[in-house]
Scaffold this motif. Structure first.
Motif, short mmCIF file in Angstrom:
data_model
loop_
_atom_site.label_atom_id
_atom_site.label_comp_id
_atom_site.label_asym_id
_atom_site.label_seq_id
_atom_site.Cartn_x
_atom_site.Cartn_y
_atom_site.Cartn_z
N ARG A 95 -1.68 7.42 -11.43
CA ARG A 95 -1.17 6.07 -11.23
C ARG A 95 -0.08 5.76 -12.24
O ARG A 95 -0.19 6.06 -13.42
CB ARG A 95 -2.30 5.04 -11.37
CG ARG A 95 -3.36 5.14 -10.28
CD ARG A 95 -2.89 4.52 -8.99
NE ARG A 95 -3.81 4.75 -7.88
CZ ARG A 95 -3.76 4.10 -6.73
NH1 ARG A 95 -2.83 3.17 -6.54
NH2 ARG A 95 -4.60 4.38 -5.76
N ILE A 96 0.99 5.15 -11.76
CA ILE A 96 2.12 4.75 -12.60
C ILE A 96 2.37 3.27 -12.38
O ILE A 96 2.41 2.80 -11.24
CB ILE A 96 3.39 5.55 -12.25
CG1 ILE A 96 3.20 7.03 -12.56
CG2 ILE A 96 4.61 5.00 -12.99
CD1 ILE A 96 4.36 7.89 -12.10
N LEU A 123 8.84 -1.03 -6.91
CA LEU A 123 8.56 -0.48 -8.24
C LEU A 123 7.75 -1.43 -9.11
O LEU A 123 7.09 -0.99 -10.05
CB LEU A 123 9.88 -0.13 -8.95
CG LEU A 123 10.66 1.07 -8.41
CD1 LEU A 123 11.95 1.26 -9.21
CD2 LEU A 123 9.82 2.34 -8.44
N LEU A 128 1.26 2.27 -8.79
CA LEU A 128 1.85 3.17 -7.81
C LEU A 128 1.17 4.52 -7.89
O LEU A 128 1.03 5.10 -8.98
CB LEU A 128 3.36 3.33 -8.08
CG LEU A 128 4.19 2.06 -7.98
CD1 LEU A 128 5.53 2.26 -8.68
CD2 LEU A 128 4.41 1.67 -6.52
N LYS A 129 0.74 5.05 -6.75
CA LYS A 129 0.12 6.37 -6.72
C LYS A 129 1.24 7.42 -6.70
O LYS A 129 2.13 7.36 -5.86
CB LYS A 129 -0.78 6.54 -5.51
CG LYS A 129 -1.57 7.85 -5.51
CD LYS A 129 -2.49 7.92 -4.30
CE LYS A 129 -3.36 9.18 -4.38
NZ LYS A 129 -2.56 10.41 -4.37
N ALA A 130 1.19 8.37 -7.63
CA ALA A 130 2.25 9.37 -7.76
C ALA A 130 1.81 10.70 -7.18
O ALA A 130 0.69 11.18 -7.44
CB ALA A 130 2.62 9.55 -9.23
N LEU A 139 6.11 7.81 -4.73
CA LEU A 139 5.34 6.70 -5.29
C LEU A 139 4.88 5.82 -4.13
O LEU A 139 5.70 5.37 -3.33
CB LEU A 139 6.18 5.88 -6.27
CG LEU A 139 6.75 6.64 -7.47
CD1 LEU A 139 7.65 5.72 -8.30
CD2 LEU A 139 5.64 7.22 -8.34
N THR A 140 3.57 5.58 -4.04
CA THR A 140 3.01 4.85 -2.91
C THR A 140 2.20 3.66 -3.39
O THR A 140 1.36 3.79 -4.30
CB THR A 140 2.10 5.75 -2.06
OG1 THR A 140 2.83 6.93 -1.68
CG2 THR A 140 1.63 5.04 -0.80
N THR A 141 2.44 2.50 -2.81
CA THR A 141 1.67 1.31 -3.14
C THR A 141 0.35 1.32 -2.37
O THR A 141 0.16 2.09 -1.42
CB THR A 141 2.44 0.03 -2.80
OG1 THR A 141 2.53 -0.10 -1.37
CG2 THR A 141 3.85 0.06 -3.38
N THR A 146 6.46 3.05 0.18
CA THR A 146 6.75 4.26 -0.60
C THR A 146 8.16 4.26 -1.16
O THR A 146 9.08 3.69 -0.58
CB THR A 146 6.58 5.53 0.26
OG1 THR A 146 7.50 5.48 1.37
CG2 THR A 146 5.18 5.69 0.78
#
Length: 260
Positions: A95-96, A123, A128-130, A139-141, A146
């Motif tokens: 996660r970012i 962003l 965000l899933k990396a 990067l996906t919310t 994405t």
């Protein structure tokens, strides 16, 4: 070789940022059970070019200038396409999150501002899933939006049109290196120039120049006079993404950016 060998990544530094929580729990991967999964490859210390952003099922293609760099110091910086930004960055497993973003507020007629708004909002998602694979980062919310990015490569020395930015020449000065011919050609702002060019071990040796003899406004002639000192001399060179820096023995620098 004309392309300077890219420095090795500071792998230990990236690993230190990405390894989550206590080592006693072990390192879990996606699908390995409960808990937070690791990103399989490092994401920090890399300049990521934004390829596209997809929001509510609509994909917006990115302009070439959009990019993100996640630093090892808990900071992120980049460009939405027109405006630049900086933010706090946290990496926790896969996660970012970027927070407290600050950006410039320019209006760029030649850049799609709808893309910029979509990218900045995505962003800003809290987590965000990396997913990193083959030099590509997605990067996906939590809602499925994405951001797709790819690792930005350094522009090659040979075959690239390098527009001189320092000294200032109103973008009129440019140089192009030819690997096969062992030459450099272009413009010094007013006059055309050609010379032999030898690249070896991080240094460029430029031969005696062959130039046209036109006269231009004083400001251009002053810059051109400074640029002629590049020739019949050897300089250290480096390429950082799309910026070329030539450094003479006395520390004088000439900088240029890759066109296109």
């Amino acid at each position: 070789m004309y392309r300077q060998k890219k420095q090795q990544r500071m792998t230990l530094m990236a690993v230190a940022v990405l390894v989550p929580l206590a080592a006693a729990c072990g390192s879990e991967r996606a699908g390995a059970g409960s808990g937070t999964a690791d990103v399989d490859e490092p994401v920090t210390g890399i300049r990521w070019s934004v390829d596209s952003v997809t929001v509510d099922g609509t994909t917006h293609r990115a302009p070439g200038s959009a990019h993100v760099t996640l630093g090892d110091n808990g900071r992120a910086e980049g460009s939405y396409g027109c405006n630049t930004f900086s933010a706090k960055a946290a990496v926790d497993g896969d996660r970012i999150s970027l927070s407290d973003a600050a950006s410039t507020e320019m209006a760029c007629d030649d850049q799609p501002m709808d893309f910029e708004r979509a990218l900045s909002r995505t962003l800003a998602d809290s987590a965000l899933k990396a997913d990193v694979k083959d030099d590509r980062l997605t990067l996906t919310t939590d809602t499925g939006d994405t951001v797709r990015l790819s690792e930005a490569k350094d522009a090659p020395l040979a075959g690239t049109k390098w527009t001189v930015t320092t000294p200032a020449t109103d973008s009129r000065a440019h140089l192009t290196f030819d690997e096969k011919k062992g030459t450099v050609s272009g413009s010094l702002g007013c006059n055309q120039v050609n010379a032999e060019a030898t690249v070896r071990d991080g240094h460029i040796t430029l031969g005696v120049p062959s130039m046209t003899r036109m006269m231009c406004e004083d400001s251009l002639m002053d810059s051109e006079k400074a640029l002629t000192k590049l020739f019949d001399a050897t300089h250290a060179y480096s390429i950082d993404h799309r910026t070329l820096t030539l450094t003479s023995e006395n520390g004088t620098e000439v900088r240029a950016v890759a066109e296109g």
